[in-house]
Design an enzyme around this catalytic site. Structure first.
Site, PDB file in Angstrom:
ATOM      1  N   HIS A 144       0.841  -1.191   0.000  1.00  0.00           N
ATOM      2  CA  HIS A 144       0.000   0.000   0.000  1.00  0.00           C
ATOM      3  C   HIS A 144       0.878   1.243   0.000  1.00  0.00           C
ATOM      4  CE1 HIS A 144      -3.074  -2.683   2.320  1.00  0.00           C
ATOM      5  NE2 HIS A 144      -3.096  -2.930   1.023  1.00  0.00           N
ATOM      6  N   TYR A 189       3.012   2.004  13.418  1.00  0.00           N
ATOM      7  CA  TYR A 189       3.616   3.013  12.550  1.00  0.00           C
ATOM      8  C   TYR A 189       3.141   4.407  12.920  1.00  0.00           C
ATOM      9  CZ  TYR A 189      -0.583   1.647   9.819  1.00  0.00           C
ATOM     10  OH  TYR A 189      -1.849   1.307   9.410  1.00  0.00           O
TER      11      TYR A 189
END
Length: 465
Positions: free
Chosen positions: A65, A128
Site C-alpha cells: 500500500h 507506525y
C-alpha cells in the site's frame, strides 16, 4: 547495541537498529526519540498519528500500500517480514527492499514507497507513526504482492498466507503509473519575480490570485484550507504588496499588511503543518539605511509602512522549521521599472535628474531566481540570506548614466539631484539611504552573484558593453 542508521537501495528508505533493554519482566525501547534519531540522519518528519495493526495469526500478509504520508514502522510484539517497492517517478521506480523486523529494527518509509509485511508469529502488532492524519475517502495505490517482477521471497508462500480479497486483486507493477514526486509551488506567479521563478523552475506550479490556470487567494480561508499543500515540498512566496508610497495611505496600509505580514504568517503555519520548505522574499526596506552595508544579523529598523509590514512577514516566516528569507534590493524584472523608464527617456531625447544620494545594488529577477534554485537544491542551511547582483555599490544616478551609455546617449545627459530635492512637493514614503546588502553568507554556499552592470548590459540588449 547502539542506535544506528542504515541506507537501502530505495532512496530515503532508512533502517534504524534500536537498542532493546531486556530483563526478566520483558523489554523496553525508545520507539520514537526525536533528538537521538534526527542526530544520526533520520528526517525530522513530524509525526501526528500513531497506528497499530494487530495480526492474530502467523501468515497474515498486508500490502503493498502507498499511503500519502511518511511513516516510521516497527513491531511492538512478534516479528514480521517486511517489503517495500518504490512507486515514485524517477530512476528508482520499481526498486524493492526486504528485511525482517523484530523489536530491535525500525524502518522509515518515505511517501510514495509501497509498504507490505507478513506476520511471522501469532499475535504480532505492527506499529507506525505517520506525519499526516488519516482521512476517509482517499484511495491508496497498491501493488500485487505476488508480482513476479518484484519476486519478493515471502517466508510463508502467498498461497498459504492470510490475505484480504482486495490485496489479492491489486495490479502489477507494470500496470502502475509512477507517482509524481513532491512539487514546487510559486505564489505570485504573475509578478515580475514570479515569472522569473517559473522560467528558472519550469516544472513548478504557478499560482496567482487570478489570470492563471491555478488561482489561490491567500485571504480566503476556505480556499487556503482546500488547497493540497501536502503535494508540495517547496513553496516560493513571490506574492507581495510593493507599492511603497501607496502603503502610506489608509487603504494601502491595510493591503500592505495583509499581503506582506498576514499572508506570510499563514504560510509559515502551513509550512509547519505540512512540512514544506517556505521561501520568502524580503527587502532592504526592513532597515533604516544608516549602515552603509547590511548583513543578515543587523537588527531590523524599518522607516515606513511597507518596510514595517515586510519586517512582520520576515519574523513570521522565521517560525517555519524549514525556511529561507531572501532579502533583496532594487529589483528589476520584466515590466515597468526604473531601467525601462531610463531607456525610454534616453530614446526620446529627455535628460532627467536622478537621485544620487541613495546607494545600493541592482537585483535582476533572473539572478534572484537562480539564487533561489541554488539554495534549495544544494540544501543550504535554512535562514536569512542577502541576495542581489554583485559589483560595486552605486547610486540611482550611476545606474541611469550607465543605461544612457548603453542606449547610445551621453551619460552626462543625466543630471544628479538629492532625495530631498526630488521629493519636494511629493507625498513619498521614506526610503533608506543605504540599501547595499553584504553577500558573504550567500557566497559561502558556493553561489557567485553576477555583477550588476554585466546583467544590466544584457537586460538592455547590449551583448558587448
Amino acid at each position: 547495541m547502539e542506535l544506528s542508521l542504515e541506507r537501502t537501495p530505495v532512496p530515503d528508505l532508512l533502517v534504524l537498529r534500536m537498542p532493546v533493554h531486556r530483563d526478566d519482566r520483558g523489554w523496553f525501547k525508545e520507539n520514537w526519540q526525536r533528538a537521538k534519531m534526527t542526530a544520526i540522519g533520520l528526517p525530522d518528519f513530524g509525526p501526528v498519528q500513531n497506528n497499530v495493526s494487530f495480526n492474530a495469526h502467523r501468515g497474515a500478509t498486508r500490502g503493498f500500500h502507498v499511503e500519502p504520508w511518511d511513516k516510521l514502522v516497527s513491531v511492538t510484539t512478534g516479528r514480521v517480514f517486511a517489503a517495500w517497492v518504490d512507486l515514485r517517478s524517477g530512476s528508482s521506480f520499481g526498486t524493492s527492499f526486504t528485511i525482517e523486523i523484530d523489536p530491535s529494527v525500525t524502518v522509515f518509509v518515505p511517501r510514495g514507497v509501497g509498504n507490505s509485511y507478513q506476520a511471522l508469529e501469532d499475535g504480532t502488532a505492527y506499529s507506525y507513526l505517520v506525519n499526516d492524519h488519516w482521512r476517509p475517502g482517499i484511495g491508496y495505490p497498491a501493488v500485487d504482492l505476488g508480482d513476479p517482477d518484484l519476486a519478493v521471497p515471502w517466508p510463508i508462500p502467498l498461497a498459504e498466507a492470510e490475505i484480504s480479497e482486495k490485496d489479492r486483486t491489486n495490479p502489477r507493477l507494470a500496470d502502475i503509473e509512477p507517482l509524481p514526486g513532491p512539487r514546487t509551488l510559486v505564489l505570485g506567479a504573475g509578478g515580475q519575480l514570479g515569472r522569473a521563478l517559473c522560467a528558472e523552475l519550469p516544472d513548478a506550479v504557478p499560482v496567482a490570485r487570478s489570470g492563471t490556470e491555478h488561482t489561490l487567494d491567500l485571504a480566503d480561508p476556505a480556499a487556503v484550507g482546500a488547497w493540497p499543500w501536502q503535494d508540495y515540498d517547496v513553496v516560493l512566496n513571490a506574492a507581495a504588496y510593493t507599492a511603497v508610497d501607496a502603503a502610506e495611505t489608509a487603504d494601502g496600509r491595510v493591503a500592505s499588511w495583509a499581503a506582506n505580514a498576514t499572508g506570510p504568517a499563514q504560510l509559515a503555519r502551513l509550512a509547519r503543518e505540512h512540512r514544506f520548505t517556505l521561501v520568502h522574499y524580503s527587502t532592504d526596506y526592513v532597515f533604516d539605511g544608516t549602515h552603509e552595508e547590511h548583513d543578515e544579523s543587523e537588527p531590523m529598523s524599518p522607516l515606513g509602512v511597507y518596510g514595517q509590514s515586510k519586517t512582520a512577514g520576515d519574523l513570521a516566516v522565521a517560525t517555519a522549521p524549514a525556511h529561507y528569507v531572501l532579502r533583496t534590493s532594487w529589483v528589476i524584472g520584466e515590466g515597468r521599472n526604473f531601467v525601462r523608464t531610463m531607456q525610454d527617456l534616453a530614446s526620446r531625447g529627455i535628460s532627467p535628474a536622478v537621485v544620487d544620494d541613495q546607494h545600493g545594488r541592482l537585483t535582476f529577477t533572473d539572478e534572484l531566481a537562480r539564487a533561489t534554485r541554488h539554495l534549495v537544491t544544494t540544501n543550504a542551511p535554512y535562514g536569512t540570506y542577502n541576495v542581489t547582483n554583485g559589483g560595486p555599490v552605486t547610486s540611482w544616478a550611476d545606474i541611469a548614466r550607465e543605461v544612457f551609455r548603453l542606449s547610445g546617449r551621453d551619460p552626462d545627459d543625466v543630471g544628479r539631484t538629492t532625495t530631498a530635492a526630488y521629493s519636494e512637493g511629493k507625498d513619498l514614503a521614506p526610503r533608506p539611504t543605504h540599501s547595499a546588502l553584504r553577500l558573504d553568507k550567500l557566497r559561502a554556499t558556493g553561489f557567485e552573484p553576477e555583477a550588476a552592470f554585466t546583467a544590466l548590459a544584457r537586460y538592455c540588449g547590449v551583448s558587448d558593453a
